[in-house]
Design a protein around this motif. Structure first.
Motif, PDB file in Angstrom:
ATOM      1  N   SER A 238       1.846   2.407   8.213  1.00 51.37           N
ATOM      2  CA  SER A 238       2.149   1.067   8.020  1.00 51.37           C
ATOM      3  C   SER A 238       1.185   0.905   6.970  1.00 51.37           C
ATOM      4  CB  SER A 238       1.540   0.190   8.943  1.00 51.37           C
ATOM      5  OG  SER A 238       2.456   0.584  10.186  1.00 51.37           O
ATOM      6  N   ARG A 239       0.406  -0.719   6.489  1.00 51.95           N
ATOM      7  CA  ARG A 239      -0.226  -1.281   5.505  1.00 51.95           C
ATOM      8  C   ARG A 239      -1.685  -0.274   6.635  1.00 51.95           C
ATOM      9  NH1 ARG A 239       3.296  -4.474   4.020  1.00 51.95           N
ATOM     10  NH2 ARG A 239       4.121  -4.671   1.920  1.00 51.95           N
ATOM     11  N   ALA A 240      -2.489   0.427   5.422  1.00 55.13           N
ATOM     12  CA  ALA A 240      -4.076   0.766   5.972  1.00 55.13           C
ATOM     13  C   ALA A 240      -4.188   1.244   7.731  1.00 55.13           C
ATOM     14  CB  ALA A 240      -4.611  -0.609   6.566  1.00 55.13           C
ATOM     15  N   GLY A 241      -2.661   1.926   7.632  1.00 55.04           N
ATOM     16  CA  GLY A 241      -2.779   2.366   8.775  1.00 55.04           C
ATOM     17  C   GLY A 241      -2.605   2.119  10.114  1.00 55.04           C
ATOM     18  N   LYS A 242      -2.273   0.448   9.954  1.00 51.55           N
ATOM     19  CA  LYS A 242      -2.449  -0.246  10.953  1.00 51.55           C
ATOM     20  C   LYS A 242      -0.933  -1.299  11.583  1.00 51.55           C
ATOM     21  CE  LYS A 242      -5.707  -3.787  12.756  1.00 51.55           C
ATOM     22  NZ  LYS A 242      -6.889  -4.740  12.189  1.00 51.55           N
ATOM     23  N   LEU A 243      -0.525  -0.753  12.664  1.00 50.26           N
ATOM     24  CA  LEU A 243       0.874  -1.457  13.459  1.00 50.26           C
ATOM     25  C   LEU A 243       0.471  -2.577  14.218  1.00 50.26           C
ATOM     26  CD1 LEU A 243       4.157  -1.091  13.525  1.00 50.26           C
ATOM     27  CD2 LEU A 243       3.640   0.394  14.880  1.00 50.26           C
ATOM     28  N   THR A 244       0.817  -3.242  14.939  1.00 49.94           N
ATOM     29  CA  THR A 244       0.559  -5.186  15.624  1.00 49.94           C
ATOM     30  C   THR A 244       2.258  -5.616  15.770  1.00 49.94           C
ATOM     31  OG1 THR A 244      -1.044  -5.511  14.307  1.00 49.94           O
ATOM     32  CG2 THR A 244       0.170  -6.856  15.883  1.00 49.94           C
ATOM     33  N   ARG A 245       2.765  -5.326  17.074  1.00 49.62           N
ATOM     34  CA  ARG A 245       4.418  -5.700  17.652  1.00 49.62           C
ATOM     35  C   ARG A 245       3.673  -5.998  18.936  1.00 49.62           C
ATOM     36  NH1 ARG A 245       7.803  -0.601  16.599  1.00 49.62           N
ATOM     37  NH2 ARG A 245       7.685  -0.381  14.388  1.00 49.62           N
ATOM     38  N   ASP A 408      -4.940  11.171   3.924  1.00 50.29           N
ATOM     39  CA  ASP A 408      -6.100  10.012   2.788  1.00 50.29           C
ATOM     40  C   ASP A 408      -5.168   9.023   1.896  1.00 50.29           C
ATOM     41  OD1 ASP A 408      -8.251  10.435   4.038  1.00 50.29           O
ATOM     42  OD2 ASP A 408      -8.754  12.284   2.787  1.00 50.29           O
ATOM     43  N   TYR A 409      -3.856   9.473   1.157  1.00 47.25           N
ATOM     44  CA  TYR A 409      -3.294   8.961   0.006  1.00 47.25           C
ATOM     45  C   TYR A 409      -2.908   7.990   1.231  1.00 47.25           C
ATOM     46  CZ  TYR A 409      -5.447  11.783  -2.949  1.00 47.25           C
ATOM     47  OH  TYR A 409      -6.098  12.831  -4.364  1.00 47.25           O
ATOM     48  N   VAL A 410      -2.189   8.071   1.789  1.00 40.93           N
ATOM     49  CA  VAL A 410      -0.898   7.526   2.554  1.00 40.93           C
ATOM     50  C   VAL A 410      -1.491   6.205   3.206  1.00 40.93           C
ATOM     51  CG1 VAL A 410       1.013   6.635   5.358  1.00 40.93           C
ATOM     52  CG2 VAL A 410       0.952   8.995   3.123  1.00 40.93           C
ATOM     53  N   VAL A 411      -2.612   6.401   3.811  1.00 40.88           N
ATOM     54  CA  VAL A 411      -3.450   5.010   4.772  1.00 40.88           C
ATOM     55  C   VAL A 411      -3.443   4.640   3.619  1.00 40.88           C
ATOM     56  CG1 VAL A 411      -5.620   4.869   6.123  1.00 40.88           C
ATOM     57  CG2 VAL A 411      -4.447   6.275   6.749  1.00 40.88           C
ATOM     58  N   SER A 412      -3.829   5.010   2.307  1.00 44.36           N
ATOM     59  CA  SER A 412      -4.639   4.169   1.351  1.00 44.36           C
ATOM     60  C   SER A 412      -3.764   3.021   0.334  1.00 44.36           C
ATOM     61  CB  SER A 412      -5.235   4.899   0.539  1.00 44.36           C
ATOM     62  OG  SER A 412      -6.613   5.939   0.327  1.00 44.36           O
ATOM     63  N   GLY A 413      -2.377   3.485   1.437  1.00 43.93           N
ATOM     64  CA  GLY A 413      -1.629   2.714   0.246  1.00 43.93           C
ATOM     65  C   GLY A 413      -0.190   2.999  -0.360  1.00 43.93           C
ATOM     66  N   CYS A 414      -0.123   3.979  -0.446  1.00 43.44           N
ATOM     67  CA  CYS A 414       0.780   4.926  -1.761  1.00 43.44           C
ATOM     68  C   CYS A 414       2.195   4.609  -0.509  1.00 43.44           C
ATOM     69  CB  CYS A 414       0.214   6.828  -1.657  1.00 43.44           C
ATOM     70  SG  CYS A 414       1.896   7.353  -2.355  1.00 43.44           S
ATOM     71  N   GLU A 415       2.753   4.250  -0.739  1.00 43.25           N
ATOM     72  CA  GLU A 415       4.232   4.839   0.104  1.00 43.25           C
ATOM     73  C   GLU A 415       4.950   5.661   0.208  1.00 43.25           C
ATOM     74  OE1 GLU A 415       6.180   0.775   0.851  1.00 43.25           O
ATOM     75  OE2 GLU A 415       4.743  -0.911   0.127  1.00 43.25           O
ATOM     76  N   VAL A 416       6.054   6.199   0.426  1.00 43.78           N
ATOM     77  CA  VAL A 416       6.947   6.973   0.682  1.00 43.78           C
ATOM     78  C   VAL A 416       8.291   6.064  -0.319  1.00 43.78           C
ATOM     79  CG1 VAL A 416       8.022   9.107   0.922  1.00 43.78           C
ATOM     80  CG2 VAL A 416       6.039   8.827   1.040  1.00 43.78           C
ATOM     81  N   THR A 417       8.984   6.256  -1.299  1.00 42.03           N
ATOM     82  CA  THR A 417       9.774   5.492  -1.193  1.00 42.03           C
ATOM     83  C   THR A 417      11.530   6.415  -1.237  1.00 42.03           C
ATOM     84  OG1 THR A 417       9.455   6.181  -3.840  1.00 42.03           O
ATOM     85  CG2 THR A 417       9.034   3.736  -2.521  1.00 42.03           C
ATOM     86  N   ASP A 461       7.964   3.730   3.957  1.00 41.34           N
ATOM     87  CA  ASP A 461       7.915   3.012   3.035  1.00 41.34           C
ATOM     88  C   ASP A 461       8.084   0.970   3.954  1.00 41.34           C
ATOM     89  OD1 ASP A 461       9.251   1.428   1.524  1.00 41.34           O
ATOM     90  OD2 ASP A 461      11.093   2.565   0.872  1.00 41.34           O
ATOM     91  N   HIS A 462       7.423   0.146   2.970  1.00 40.05           N
ATOM     92  CA  HIS A 462       7.201  -0.850   3.868  1.00 40.05           C
ATOM     93  C   HIS A 462       8.492  -1.643   3.845  1.00 40.05           C
ATOM     94  CE1 HIS A 462       2.401   0.024   2.968  1.00 40.05           C
ATOM     95  NE2 HIS A 462       3.019   0.586   3.715  1.00 40.05           N
ATOM     96  N   ASP A 463       9.119  -2.019   2.836  1.00 41.92           N
ATOM     97  CA  ASP A 463      10.299  -2.425   3.142  1.00 41.92           C
ATOM     98  C   ASP A 463      11.897  -2.086   3.525  1.00 41.92           C
ATOM     99  OD1 ASP A 463      11.325  -0.610   1.020  1.00 41.92           O
ATOM    100  OD2 ASP A 463      11.210  -1.940  -0.882  1.00 41.92           O
ATOM    101  N   LYS A 464      11.606  -0.485   3.605  1.00 37.96           N
ATOM    102  CA  LYS A 464      12.553   0.025   4.628  1.00 37.96           C
ATOM    103  C   LYS A 464      14.025   0.138   3.836  1.00 37.96           C
ATOM    104  CE  LYS A 464       9.751   0.509   8.325  1.00 37.96           C
ATOM    105  NZ  LYS A 464       8.285   1.757   7.977  1.00 37.96           N
ATOM    106  N   LYS A 465      13.631   0.035   2.112  1.00 45.43           N
ATOM    107  CA  LYS A 465      15.103   0.167   1.282  1.00 45.43           C
ATOM    108  C   LYS A 465      14.876   1.556   1.474  1.00 45.43           C
ATOM    109  CE  LYS A 465      15.634  -4.200   1.014  1.00 45.43           C
ATOM    110  NZ  LYS A 465      17.296  -5.173   1.644  1.00 45.43           N
ATOM    111  N   ILE A 466      16.465   2.068   0.440  1.00 47.73           N
ATOM    112  CA  ILE A 466      16.558   2.992   0.065  1.00 47.73           C
ATOM    113  C   ILE A 466      17.357   3.090  -0.947  1.00 47.73           C
ATOM    114  CG2 ILE A 466      18.074   4.949   0.207  1.00 47.73           C
ATOM    115  CD1 ILE A 466      17.692   4.906   3.547  1.00 47.73           C
TER     116      ILE A 466
END
Length: 666
Positions: A238-245, A408-417, A461-466
């Motif tokens: 999640s963005r900045a490693g923070k999830l709210t639900r 470190d890179y994931v929490v910094s905002g790097c998404e895996v597409t 990946d924030h938008d969950k698109k493939i």
């Protein structure tokens, strides 16, 4: 390459025997690992006076064929009987020192060696060159809008929440991994107690957060205020490693109100940080009389829990100089202060003497935090009298060298597409046939690979698109095979929604295309490379190619991979079916860089190949093997760019180490 065997007997001292035993003759040695260390193997009876007979017995010894020769950390010793019946009192030992040998043994053999005791912790049980994927993650938990009502205490009842965290295991089991404190009279608590869990990138770790009413003071079970179920990777991704639900209802069906927020942070401080200092002395005390100057050097000490000192580093000696400049000092923080930037440690300045004992010029206690901000450290003599003017240490440069982690890179905002390319060549056979690799009777190997790998990667990946592609088929209305087409039939928008959208598009495509050939990768790789290059957000792109056989455009594919190696992307190839996949192994350039026909070498290794047969249709094993290299490949890309994670603030003391620091993670 040989083993050297040093032989001694329990019955008394005998001359040692040096046996040159070729590694090739030992059947337990099979594949590749660099090993430095010592093995101690117990043999039932080595009291043979005949050296040739002893050598023959060593070469056929059962103990070596069952011994799992795992990676050594330091020096590991095993004691094991050569036969099932042996007399411990008559146990003899043979010490085998190997400078290099190769192995790929199953972990199950290690469990057959008993007793291991504390030695088990010294082993790295991995069957290949795979980076260390485990990290320790700290979870901070907050709730908002909680409601609790109890008819016995209404209208005075208020929420006194605490959160229990469970990790789902096999067969539906759940293990508690931690819980917060109870916060009284607060429907919007931020819990001070953190919950720590091990994080594995390649594993789908299902967590459950159960919010209960604490402090009831009765024998009744605590009332549940709500629960949340999610994967650890969904929090980290999640963005900045923070999830709210929103909280979900309890199994009893009682409606839940409120939200739960989880913040994931990597536990740091003991992961190879190195204190880097440039130091010089100023007006150091003269210790050698009027006719000579001091020969100063520095000693660094850590303070043990009992307040005693332990030396961890010594600089070189600078001769005849009261204002010396020492070479760059590098000390691991784990040695100096156990990774604690606030912990006290000591540096002492000494004068080297050839004929008498060295003299202490002075010393100073400090912390990493202090030395990073304080340019001058006045030295004090052992009695604590500053008036003696021992001189000072001048800190001309200070920093903490830190090797960044994948997190470190994931929490910094790097998404895996993610993009996926599926093989629609005729060798797969028609989907209606029971022998087809595209068979519709149950999840086939293509569907299993897509789901197993995709459900891990899509969490980042924030938008969950493939982006979904096919290759090797003839499309409706065409007469030639296409080697890169949109799986959903829409070339203008190749994205599908999540794993289910991918599987649905795959099933629909099978009905509309004609399986043909040949098997070509280059066009799909080139298209994915363009996608990786043109992404505007910070990302790392992963192309998953699933194929049933070797390719016919090898040189074009190598050229495409070489070009892709400079972009933020990796290529995962999964082989299905019964082919030997010899060319796929060549593309997975673990041992040497891939080079195209023009002599251009790939900048880094970006390809990982896995034969689906090697994991015996086990999806978990597939994800481990397929995703094992990915964190390292992402780090290698950022290393090549010299880019630090954005989560390192300008005020942080961290700097990237020089050179190929990503190799330290491999």
């Amino acid at each position: 390459q040989h083993f050297r065997v040093h032989y001694t007997s329990d019955s008394g001292t005998r001359p040692g025997l040096n046996l040159a035993t070729p590694v090739s003759s030992l059947q337990s040695i099979q594949s590749c690992y660099l090993l430095l260390g010592t093995f101690c193997v117990g043999i039932n009876d080595l009291r043979e006076p005949n050296q040739s007979h002893l050598q023959s017995k060593m070469m056929n010894m059962r103990a070596l064929s069952t011994l799992s020769l795992a990676t050594l950390l330091g020096s590991v010793q095993f004691v094991h009987a050569a036969h099932s019946t042996f007399d411990p009192s008559a146990l003899s030992t043979a010490r085998l020192s190997a400078s290099r040998f190769e192995h790929r043994r199953n972990q199950k053999y290690l469990s057959s060696i008993a007793p291991l005791g504390p030695l088990r912790s010294n082993l790295a049980l991995r069957g290949g060159s795979v980076p260390e994927l485990k990290s320790r993650v700290k979870l901070t938990i907050e709730c908002s809008g909680l409601e609790y009502s109890d008819w016995k205490t209404w209208p005075f009842s208020k929420a006194d929440p605490l959160v229990v965290v469970y990790l789902h295991g096999p067969n539906g089991s759940m293990t508690e991994v931690g819980r917060t404190e109870c916060v009284t009279d607060n429907p919007n608590p931020t819990f001070a107690t953190k919950v720590e869990v091990d994080y594995f990138f390649e594993t789908r770790q299902q967590l459950q957060f159960v919010v209960v009413q604490g402090g009831q003071g009765t024998a009744d079970p605590p009332a549940e205020l709500g629960r949340l179920q999610c994967t650890l990777s969904s929090i980290v991704g999640s963005r900045a490693g923070k999830l709210t639900r929103k909280l979900e209802a309890s199994p009893s069906g009682k409606k839940a109100k409120g939200r739960l927020t989880v913040l994931a942070e990597e536990v740091k401080g003991k992961r190879g940080d190195v204190l880097k200092l440039e130091l010089k002395g100023l007006d150091l005390r003269q210790m050698d009389g009027f006719f000579a100057k001091s020969d100063p050097y520095l000693l660094f000490f850590r303070k043990r829990p009992d307040k005693s000192l332990e030396q961890v580093h010594r600089t070189e000696t600078v001769t005849q100089n009261l204002n010396p400049t020492w070479k760059t000092v590098k000390v691991p923080l784990s040695d100096l202060c156990n990774g604690d930037l606030k912990a006290k440690w000591k540096v002492e300045c000494w004068d080297a003497d050839l004929l008498t004992a060295d003299d202490e010029i002075g010393g100073v206690e400090t912390t990493v935090e202090e030395i990073l901000t304080k340019p001058t450290l006045p030295l004090i003599d052992r009695e604590g009298r500053e008036s003696l003017k021992c001189g000072s240490l001048i800190v001309t440069s200070s920093a903490v060298e830190r090797v960044p982690s994948f997190l470190d890179y994931v929490v910094s905002g790097c998404e895996v597409t993610v993009s996926v390319a599926i093989d629609f060549t005729a060798s797969n056979q028609d989907a209606h046939l029971p022998t087809s690799l595209h068979s519709r009777t149950g999840p086939n190997q293509y569907a299993q690979a897509m789901q197993a790998v995709g459900e891990i990667l899509i969490e980042y990946d924030h938008d969950k698109k493939i982006a979904a592609f096919g290759y090797g088929a003839i499309l409706p209305g065409q007469t030639k095979a296409s080697h890169c087409f949109a799986l959903n039939g829409n070339p203008a928008d190749v994205d599908v929604d999540g794993i289910q959208g991918l599987l649905d598009s795959y099933a629909a495509c099978l009905k509309n295309v004609k399986l043909y050939g040949p098997t070509n990768f280059a066009e799909v790789i080139e298209h994915s490379t363009m996608m990786a290059r043109e992404q505007r957000k910070e990302h790392y792109h992963v192309l998953l190619i699933i194929t049933d056989g070797d390719i016919t455009d090898l040189q074009e594919t190598i050229k495409a991979i070489v070009k892709a190696s400079s972009e933020p992307m990796s290529i995962i190839i999964v082989g299905v079916g019964d082919e030997d996949f010899e060319m796929m192994e060549a593309l997975d350039a673990d041992k040497q860089a891939l080079v195209d026909e023009e002599g251009t070498a790939a900048k880094r290794d970006i390809v990982q190949f896995v034969d689906f047969r090697s994991v015996k249709n086990d999806a978990k094993q597939l994800t481990y093997k397929v995703l094992g290299e990915l964190p390292y490949q992402l780090l290698a890309y950022y290393c090549s760019k010299g880019q630090a994670p954005h989560c390192w603030k300008a005020s942080d003391p961290y700097v990237l180490p020089p050179g190929n620091w990503a190799a330290a993670k491999h």
